[in-house]
Design a protein around this motif. Sequence first.
Motif, PDB file in Angstrom:
ATOM      1  N   THR A   1       0.839  -1.204   0.000  1.00 42.07           N
ATOM      2  CA  THR A   1       0.000   0.000   0.000  1.00 42.07           C
ATOM      3  C   THR A   1       0.868   1.246   0.000  1.00 42.07           C
ATOM      4  N   ARG A   2       2.068   1.152  -0.550  1.00 43.29           N
ATOM      5  CA  ARG A   2       3.008   2.272  -0.444  1.00 43.29           C
ATOM      6  C   ARG A   2       2.518   3.530  -1.145  1.00 43.29           C
ATOM      7  N   ASP A   3       1.641   3.415  -2.142  1.00 41.82           N
ATOM      8  CA  ASP A   3       1.166   4.596  -2.857  1.00 41.82           C
ATOM      9  C   ASP A   3      -0.050   5.247  -2.235  1.00 41.82           C
ATOM     10  N   ILE A   4      -0.688   4.609  -1.286  1.00 36.73           N
ATOM     11  CA  ILE A   4      -1.938   5.146  -0.769  1.00 36.73           C
ATOM     12  C   ILE A   4      -1.673   5.909   0.525  1.00 36.73           C
ATOM     13  N   ALA A   5      -1.750   7.234   0.416  1.00 44.21           N
ATOM     14  CA  ALA A   5      -1.407   8.113   1.525  1.00 44.21           C
ATOM     15  C   ALA A   5      -2.165   7.721   2.798  1.00 44.21           C
ATOM     16  N   PHE A   6      -3.405   7.269   2.651  1.00 39.06           N
ATOM     17  CA  PHE A   6      -4.220   6.937   3.815  1.00 39.06           C
ATOM     18  C   PHE A   6      -3.662   5.755   4.614  1.00 39.06           C
ATOM     19  N   THR A   7      -2.931   4.879   3.956  1.00 42.45           N
ATOM     20  CA  THR A   7      -2.429   3.700   4.659  1.00 42.45           C
ATOM     21  C   THR A   7      -0.973   3.847   5.088  1.00 42.45           C
ATOM     22  N   ARG A   8      -0.322   4.946   4.661  1.00 41.92           N
ATOM     23  CA  ARG A   8       1.074   5.122   5.035  1.00 41.92           C
ATOM     24  C   ARG A   8       1.158   5.685   6.448  1.00 41.92           C
ATOM     25  N   PRO A   9       2.230   5.357   7.164  1.00 41.95           N
ATOM     26  CA  PRO A   9       2.366   5.894   8.516  1.00 41.95           C
ATOM     27  C   PRO A   9       2.951   7.304   8.519  1.00 41.95           C
ATOM     28  N   GLY A  10       3.016   7.974   7.373  1.00 37.92           N
ATOM     29  CA  GLY A  10       3.535   9.336   7.270  1.00 37.92           C
ATOM     30  C   GLY A  10       3.414   9.752   5.817  1.00 37.92           C
ATOM     31  N   ILE A  11       3.877  10.982   5.487  1.00 36.56           N
ATOM     32  CA  ILE A  11       3.851  11.386   4.078  1.00 36.56           C
ATOM     33  C   ILE A  11       4.805  10.474   3.309  1.00 36.56           C
ATOM     34  N   LEU A  12       6.000  10.302   3.887  1.00 35.91           N
ATOM     35  CA  LEU A  12       6.959   9.377   3.299  1.00 35.91           C
ATOM     36  C   LEU A  12       6.986   8.113   4.138  1.00 35.91           C
ATOM     37  N   LEU A  13       7.141   6.984   3.471  1.00 35.32           N
ATOM     38  CA  LEU A  13       7.396   5.754   4.206  1.00 35.32           C
ATOM     39  C   LEU A  13       8.845   5.824   4.676  1.00 35.32           C
ATOM     40  N   PRO A  14       9.218   5.022   5.672  1.00 37.89           N
ATOM     41  CA  PRO A  14      10.628   5.008   6.077  1.00 37.89           C
ATOM     42  C   PRO A  14      11.481   4.638   4.856  1.00 37.89           C
ATOM     43  N   GLN A  15      12.306   5.593   4.420  1.00 42.13           N
ATOM     44  CA  GLN A  15      13.029   5.408   3.161  1.00 42.13           C
ATOM     45  C   GLN A  15      14.111   4.346   3.242  1.00 42.13           C
ATOM     46  N   SER A  16      14.526   3.996   4.448  1.00 44.02           N
ATOM     47  CA  SER A  16      15.596   3.003   4.575  1.00 44.02           C
ATOM     48  C   SER A  16      15.131   1.663   4.028  1.00 44.02           C
ATOM     49  N   ILE A  17      13.834   1.339   4.208  1.00 44.49           N
ATOM     50  CA  ILE A  17      13.309   0.055   3.740  1.00 44.49           C
ATOM     51  C   ILE A  17      12.480   0.238   2.477  1.00 44.49           C
ATOM     52  N   TYR A  18      11.611   1.259   2.477  1.00 44.29           N
ATOM     53  CA  TYR A  18      10.732   1.479   1.330  1.00 44.29           C
ATOM     54  C   TYR A  18      11.316   2.568   0.433  1.00 44.29           C
ATOM     55  N   PHE A  19      12.473   2.291  -0.142  1.00 39.56           N
ATOM     56  CA  PHE A  19      13.156   3.194  -1.057  1.00 39.56           C
ATOM     57  C   PHE A  19      12.205   3.689  -2.124  1.00 39.56           C
ATOM     58  N   ASP A  20      12.112   4.981  -2.328  1.00 43.60           N
ATOM     59  CA  ASP A  20      11.329   5.422  -3.465  1.00 43.60           C
ATOM     60  C   ASP A  20      12.142   5.392  -4.742  1.00 43.60           C
ATOM     61  N   ARG A  21      13.464   5.362  -4.616  1.00 41.31           N
ATOM     62  CA  ARG A  21      14.262   5.394  -5.849  1.00 41.31           C
ATOM     63  C   ARG A  21      14.230   4.061  -6.590  1.00 41.31           C
ATOM     64  N   THR A  22      13.964   2.976  -5.903  1.00 39.21           N
ATOM     65  CA  THR A  22      13.846   1.697  -6.612  1.00 39.21           C
ATOM     66  C   THR A  22      12.439   1.134  -6.445  1.00 39.21           C
ATOM     67  N   ARG A  23      11.456   2.038  -6.425  1.00 44.24           N
ATOM     68  CA  ARG A  23      10.074   1.686  -6.161  1.00 44.24           C
ATOM     69  C   ARG A  23       9.522   0.564  -7.041  1.00 44.24           C
ATOM     70  N   ASP A  24       9.704   0.708  -8.362  1.00 43.96           N
ATOM     71  CA  ASP A  24       9.093  -0.251  -9.283  1.00 43.96           C
ATOM     72  C   ASP A  24       9.610  -1.668  -9.085  1.00 43.96           C
TER      73      ASP A  24
END
Lengths: 175, 405
Positions: free
Chosen positions: B140-163
């Motif tokens: 659910t990384r794309d759904i703001a309502f289910t994220r625990p913040g605006i950004l997910l913890p980037q250490s694990i949920y890297f946005d740079r290698t999202r796909d």
Amino acid sequence: MVSSKRDGYTSKAIAVDRRNARSFLSSGLNGRIMFVVVFLFLIFVDIDNSYAGKSSVVVIANNMVAEKSLTLGAVRSIFGMRLRSWADGKPVRVFVFNDHHPLHIEFSKKILGVFPHQLRWSWDRLVFSGTGQAPIYVKNEEQMLAYVENTPGAIGYITRSQGHGHAKELPVNND
Amino acid sequence: MGMLKNCLLIMTRHCVFFAAISLVALSMNGAYAERLVDNMQVHGFVSQAYIATSDNNFWGETSRSDNFGFKELGVNISAQPTSDFHLAAQMLVRHAGNLDDGEVRLDYVLADYSIASSQSRSLGVRLGRILHPLGLYNETRDIAFTRPGILLPQSIYFDRTRDLAFSSNGIQLHGEHRAHTNEIFWQIGSALPIVDSPELELALLANDWPGSFEPDRSYLGRVFWENNGGRFKLGLSYAYVDMVYEPGFMDPLTHGHVTFIPTVFSLQYNEEKWSATSEYALRKFEYKSLGAIPNQSFTGESWYVQSTYRVLPTWEVFARYDNLFTDKDDRDGEAYAAVTSMPAYSRYAHDMTFGVKKVFAPYFMVRAEYHRVNGTAWLSTLDNQPPLVPVRQWNMFSLLASYRF
């Protein structure tokens, strides 16, 4: 009502949060280690304390549903939108009030022993990951009763004193 | 003025999509009975962020004036023609600085068949483009309502290698077991990863080489134990994601493999007003027979702790401390700096975040958060091109509004 016991844990948790937010800023590594220790301690507190108990809310189902009662696990899976069919293979239709409705809050806590924010998170997770569907929202108890009475496979909840019309009450076994 | 132009541009580009959503939203309005008849549901979300950073860029030129580089819009449809079958698909349009240009993409499209189902257990199989079961938040990384913040913890949920981390085409078996107040959830699957993101080569090979990645057979699995309706959750996720590098014209690299092997431990405790979450991940990378890039293997380490407090039913605050080490055997990055003359701080990131969330209605919320970050390890290369030199100690402030139906 929220039990005083739970309030105790909550305020303890906030105090811990505040303290750690401060020590993060001031004492670096010690603060972080402390945060982890406190976190690990708190998760082992109160794990097996179910808040399921006596309540004025009852689970109701359409008369065609064959089940005579449900286990707590089953009722949690049904309202968690993870158990999609009854024992006879017919589809389950779940009806609920919105997240802030007093009856929904009471139902979640007293019957399911789950907080509304957890239900919300599980539903959103199913809906937005393609692994399930959302329940159907109704506005008031009259609407709830009408839908459950008239929809095959329907399940919902209602105030006990309302009576359940042509729908049937489904007792939940806390075993 | 720039903002207005920006908005107009987006509106034009996506007016078809907006129109489609509006139509669907209108047709769904109060149509409980219709939904019952065909047993089909349509849901979606729209999010827009404002991001300002002190030095480095995140999702756009955020250290200058481009603060609205992140927006996303998604619509999904699901149907259960019988109680055994579940069909679902989600389309997504996402702008994220230079990482995502707003192309319409397919997040998932899958068919799920229930092999067995009872009050105490269930077993099913999914086929199609499936979201990766990785940690608590990946699906659910794309759904703001289910994220625990605006950004997910980037250490694990890297946005740079999202796909790469998000979804893949394949098959998945999944099951649930319930006994008393305990539940076990598991998924195991085999798939071909999605490797066509422009940032992927930069993130994994530090350069845009003439060749390209091709997917190779990969494996993923996750098991979660939950107690008392999810009061306590404990999970383990594992993935073996393999990519083949196919060299291009005059390529110093040769036909070889890059393999990403993450293991994630997850822990969550929920109270009515308070939740605590922590995840720890080991991310192993293996490089084999790539020619100019020597064979190597290193393991990154990530962990975060987050505490969320629901002050009032509609107000929530949280604090999070998030850590990333690109190589756990070189935590301060000094060994890397000595060999490459790149800054040591590009190999770690320590992020202290404070945030607040206000829910105005079940379908509309706004978040604000402040990040104090030491290190640049999870910054995107595409958003931080020369002459910009990433700065070690930086801050980020962001706002996000999100609507869903």
